[in-house]
Design a protein around this motif. Structure first.
Motif, PDB file in Angstrom:
ATOM      1  N   THR A   1      16.539  -7.421  -8.118  1.00 53.02           N
ATOM      2  CA  THR A   1      15.847  -6.348  -8.830  1.00 53.02           C
ATOM      3  C   THR A   1      14.417  -6.751  -9.149  1.00 53.02           C
ATOM      4  N   PHE A   2      14.263  -7.998  -9.597  1.00 57.14           N
ATOM      5  CA  PHE A   2      12.928  -8.476  -9.948  1.00 57.14           C
ATOM      6  C   PHE A   2      11.990  -8.438  -8.745  1.00 57.14           C
ATOM      7  N   PHE A   3      12.442  -8.948  -7.598  1.00 57.86           N
ATOM      8  CA  PHE A   3      11.575  -8.938  -6.420  1.00 57.86           C
ATOM      9  C   PHE A   3      11.345  -7.526  -5.893  1.00 57.86           C
ATOM     10  N   GLY A   4      12.291  -6.621  -6.109  1.00 55.94           N
ATOM     11  CA  GLY A   4      12.068  -5.219  -5.758  1.00 55.94           C
ATOM     12  C   GLY A   4      10.967  -4.601  -6.602  1.00 55.94           C
ATOM     13  N   VAL A   5      11.007  -4.873  -7.908  1.00 55.53           N
ATOM     14  CA  VAL A   5       9.963  -4.366  -8.806  1.00 55.53           C
ATOM     15  C   VAL A   5       8.622  -5.007  -8.470  1.00 55.53           C
ATOM     16  N   LEU A   6       8.635  -6.308  -8.188  1.00 55.68           N
ATOM     17  CA  LEU A   6       7.403  -7.020  -7.818  1.00 55.68           C
ATOM     18  C   LEU A   6       6.804  -6.436  -6.534  1.00 55.68           C
TER      19      LEU A   6
END
Length: 128
Positions: free
Chosen positions: A60-65
């Motif tokens: 999720t974090f890398f998707g948001v990033l």
């Protein structure tokens, strides 16, 4: 810390030099320097962030990033065009160089490093 500071300094300096010279060879050298420096910065940031986010939230974090990066890639040229047309044609360059030197300050002062180390400690205590 020295590597990140050097990359940030190289990016700001090379970008400024590239837009001031008439030599195509110098422009290519400057942009190769910029690309290599961004590659190093990106590798370090991805490595650091993968250590401060729990494995459950990593995707999720890398998707948001990635979304933030893509959005910035769309908004940046719009803002640059607006600044260039309404203020001065060199204004976008000066803003980018200024932002690169802010990054240099964050890396050189240890602010980035302490933030990452603090986040790692919080994650370890949260997982324990």
């Amino acid at each position: 810390r020295k590597l990140l500071s050097a990359c940030s300094l190289l990016i700001g300096t090379a970008r400024f030099v590239a837009f001031q010279t008439q030599s195509m060879l110098m422009i290519y050298c400057c942009f190769l320097t910029i690309l290599a420096s961004y590659g190093i910065l990106s590798t370090v940031v991805v490595s650091d962030t993968s250590q401060v986010v729990s494995t459950n939230e990593l995707a999720t974090f890398f998707g948001v990033l990635g979304t933030a990066d893509g959005t910035a890639g769309m908004i940046g040229p719009i803002l640059s065009g607006f600044l260039s047309a309404s203020v001065n044609p060199t204004c976008p360059l000066l803003v980018i160089v200024f932002l690169n030197f802010i990054m240099l300050g964050l890396f050189g002062s240890g602010t980035y490093e302490s933030a990452v180390c603090g986040a790692k400690l919080k994650l370890k205590s949260k997982l324990s």
